[in-house]
Design an enzyme around this catalytic site. Structure first.
Site, short mmCIF file in Angstrom:
data_model
loop_
_atom_site.label_atom_id
_atom_site.label_comp_id
_atom_site.label_asym_id
_atom_site.label_seq_id
_atom_site.Cartn_x
_atom_site.Cartn_y
_atom_site.Cartn_z
N HIS A 178 2.98 3.34 -8.80
CA HIS A 178 2.85 1.90 -9.10
C HIS A 178 4.10 1.40 -9.83
CE1 HIS A 178 -1.14 2.08 -7.61
NE2 HIS A 178 -1.68 2.71 -8.64
N GLU B 183 -11.97 -4.83 -5.26
CA GLU B 183 -12.46 -3.45 -5.11
C GLU B 183 -11.68 -2.46 -5.98
OE1 GLU B 183 -11.90 -5.57 -2.52
OE2 GLU B 183 -14.01 -5.88 -2.02
N TRP C 291 -11.20 -2.57 -9.00
CA TRP C 291 -11.89 -2.33 -10.29
C TRP C 291 -12.65 -1.01 -10.26
CZ3 TRP C 291 -10.46 -4.80 -14.40
CH2 TRP C 291 -10.05 -6.12 -14.34
N ASN D 80 1.40 3.40 -2.81
CA ASN D 80 1.99 3.84 -4.09
C ASN D 80 1.50 5.23 -4.49
OD1 ASN D 80 3.02 1.30 -4.11
ND2 ASN D 80 1.83 0.55 -5.85
N GLY D 81 0.17 5.43 -4.32
CA GLY D 81 -0.44 6.69 -4.74
C GLY D 81 0.10 7.86 -3.93
N ARG D 82 0.15 7.67 -2.60
CA ARG D 82 0.64 8.75 -1.73
C ARG D 82 2.12 9.02 -1.96
NH1 ARG D 82 -1.48 6.02 3.46
NH2 ARG D 82 -1.93 4.40 1.91
N SER E 93 -6.98 -5.75 -6.00
CA SER E 93 -8.13 -6.33 -5.27
C SER E 93 -9.39 -6.24 -6.12
CB SER E 93 -8.34 -5.58 -3.95
OG SER E 93 -8.89 -4.31 -4.21
N ASP F 140 0.83 -1.21 0.00
CA ASP F 140 0.00 0.00 0.00
C ASP F 140 0.86 1.26 0.00
OD1 ASP F 140 -2.35 1.42 -0.02
OD2 ASP F 140 -2.68 1.27 2.14
N LEU G 245 11.11 -20.57 -5.09
CA LEU G 245 10.13 -19.71 -4.41
C LEU G 245 8.85 -19.70 -5.23
CD1 LEU G 245 9.38 -17.29 -2.38
CD2 LEU G 245 10.22 -15.78 -4.18
N GLU H 207 0.76 -13.71 11.80
CA GLU H 207 1.31 -12.58 12.54
C GLU H 207 1.25 -11.35 11.64
OE1 GLU H 207 2.20 -12.66 15.70
OE2 GLU H 207 1.72 -14.79 15.78
C1 FPP Z 1 -1.77 0.09 -3.43
O1 FPP Z 1 -1.34 1.42 -3.37
C2 FPP Z 1 -1.20 -0.61 -4.58
C3 FPP Z 1 -1.93 -1.16 -5.61
C4 FPP Z 1 -3.40 -1.14 -5.65
C5 FPP Z 1 -1.28 -1.80 -6.75
C6 FPP Z 1 -0.04 -2.55 -6.47
C7 FPP Z 1 0.73 -2.68 -7.73
C8 FPP Z 1 2.07 -2.65 -7.85
C9 FPP Z 1 2.99 -2.59 -6.72
C10 FPP Z 1 2.71 -2.67 -9.19
C11 FPP Z 1 2.36 -3.82 -10.07
C12 FPP Z 1 2.61 -5.13 -9.45
C13 FPP Z 1 3.15 -6.18 -10.08
C14 FPP Z 1 3.17 -7.47 -9.35
C15 FPP Z 1 3.73 -6.11 -11.43
P1 FPP Z 1 -2.43 2.57 -3.50
O2 FPP Z 1 -2.59 2.88 -4.94
O3 FPP Z 1 -3.70 2.15 -2.82
O4 FPP Z 1 -1.75 3.75 -2.73
P2 FPP Z 1 -2.50 4.87 -1.85
O5 FPP Z 1 -3.16 4.16 -0.71
O6 FPP Z 1 -1.37 5.75 -1.39
O7 FPP Z 1 -3.47 5.58 -2.73
#
Ligand code: FPP
Length: 264
Positions: free
Chosen positions: A54, A84, A86, A39-41, A82, A37, A148, A224
């Protein structure tokens, strides 16, 4: 020196030592699952668009996958999309799909060379054809690998998983192949999409939110949990080692008493 080549970075002696230390200080989790979690922030804090975050997140995926393989973790499950998700703006959804296709194209050979098996859980049939094709091809190419298991949760949610399992059991009851009173934990587990995957020992969530967000709801009964404030694009192996170190200090009692666990 370990010869894994996912990140294309030579492993430093210090890193190798840290891994060896973790191997002797306690049990390395067999299955680590991650809610990636923030990526956006992370992107916003740099004045950039969400997709930039991302993309940066893929570098963390590479580093954490390589470190898990080196440590002898057997399963790494990443919550990549997820059910959600979508509901996000269409350009973000299609950007994520493209990123997945690009990553599969550039990483599959490397995964294979490093003996890593790719698998998915979730409704990949909801993904665009091109994406499904790449995924199936990567799964096929890496299917015999043993080092793995890298499991991507894609169009996955815990409630969806439990619902599809319950539906299958209901059909068996309807067809007279199953008595309702014979339904138990094991039977439900065997119909989940994770039937062949052990329950996660450690669940890591980045970006400081204390939420499960519909991840492996049934499977995490005794996992855990480890939450860090770090956003996913900044989460690298050093933090992974901290999470494993924290896991190793915990006493997993599985509902029993501490004395029972010590006596074992
Ligand atoms: C959540 O951050 C992240 C996602 C919904 C997407 C995760 C995808 C990747 C890490 C890249 C692609 C993955 C692979 C396996 C190639 P968020 O967007 O909810 O961040 P925020 O909460 O800050 O808005």
């Amino acid at each position: 020196m370990d010869t894994l080549t996912l990140t294309n970075k030579k492993q430093t002696p210090e890193d190798r030592q840290q891994q060896l230390d973790l191997g002797t200080s306690g049990i390395v989790p067999r299955h680590i699952a991650v809610i990636m979690d923030g990526n956006g922030r992370w992107a916003k804090s740099r004045g950039n668009i969400r997709l930039f975050g991302h993309k940066a997140g893929v570098d963390s995926v590479r580093d954490i996958t390589e470190a898990c393989a080196q440590l002898g973790v057997e399963y790494l499950t990443l919550y990549a999309f997820s059910t959600e998700n979508w509901g996000r703006p269409m350009d973000e959804v299609s950007g994520l799909m493209q990123l997945l296709v690009q990553s599969l194209r550039s990483e599959t050979k490397k995964l294979n060379d490093n003996d890593i098996r790719l698998l998915t859980i979730g409704q990949i049939e909801r993904f665009p054809e091109s994406c499904q094709r790449e995924l199936k091809e990567a799964i096929r190419i890496t299917s015999d690998n043993k080092r793995l298991n890298l499991c991507l949760a894609l169009s996955y949610s815990g409630r969806w998983d439990i619902t599809q399992a319950v539906k299958k059991l209901a059909h068996q009851v309807k067809e007279g192949r199953l008595e309702p009173d014979d339904i138990n934990d094991e039977l439900i587990t065997s119909e989940l999409v994770t039937a062949k995957i052990p329950d996660p020992d450690l669940i890591i969530r980045t970006s400081g939110e204390f939420r499960i967000s519909n991840f492996l709801l049934w499977q995490l009964a005794y996992s855990e949990l480890y939450v860090t404030d770090t956003y996913w694009p900044d989460f690298r192996r050093k933090e992974l080692y901290e999470a494993i170190g924290s896991y190793q200090k915990r006493e997993r009692r599985f509902g029993k008493t501490s004395d029972q666990i010590v006596a074992k």
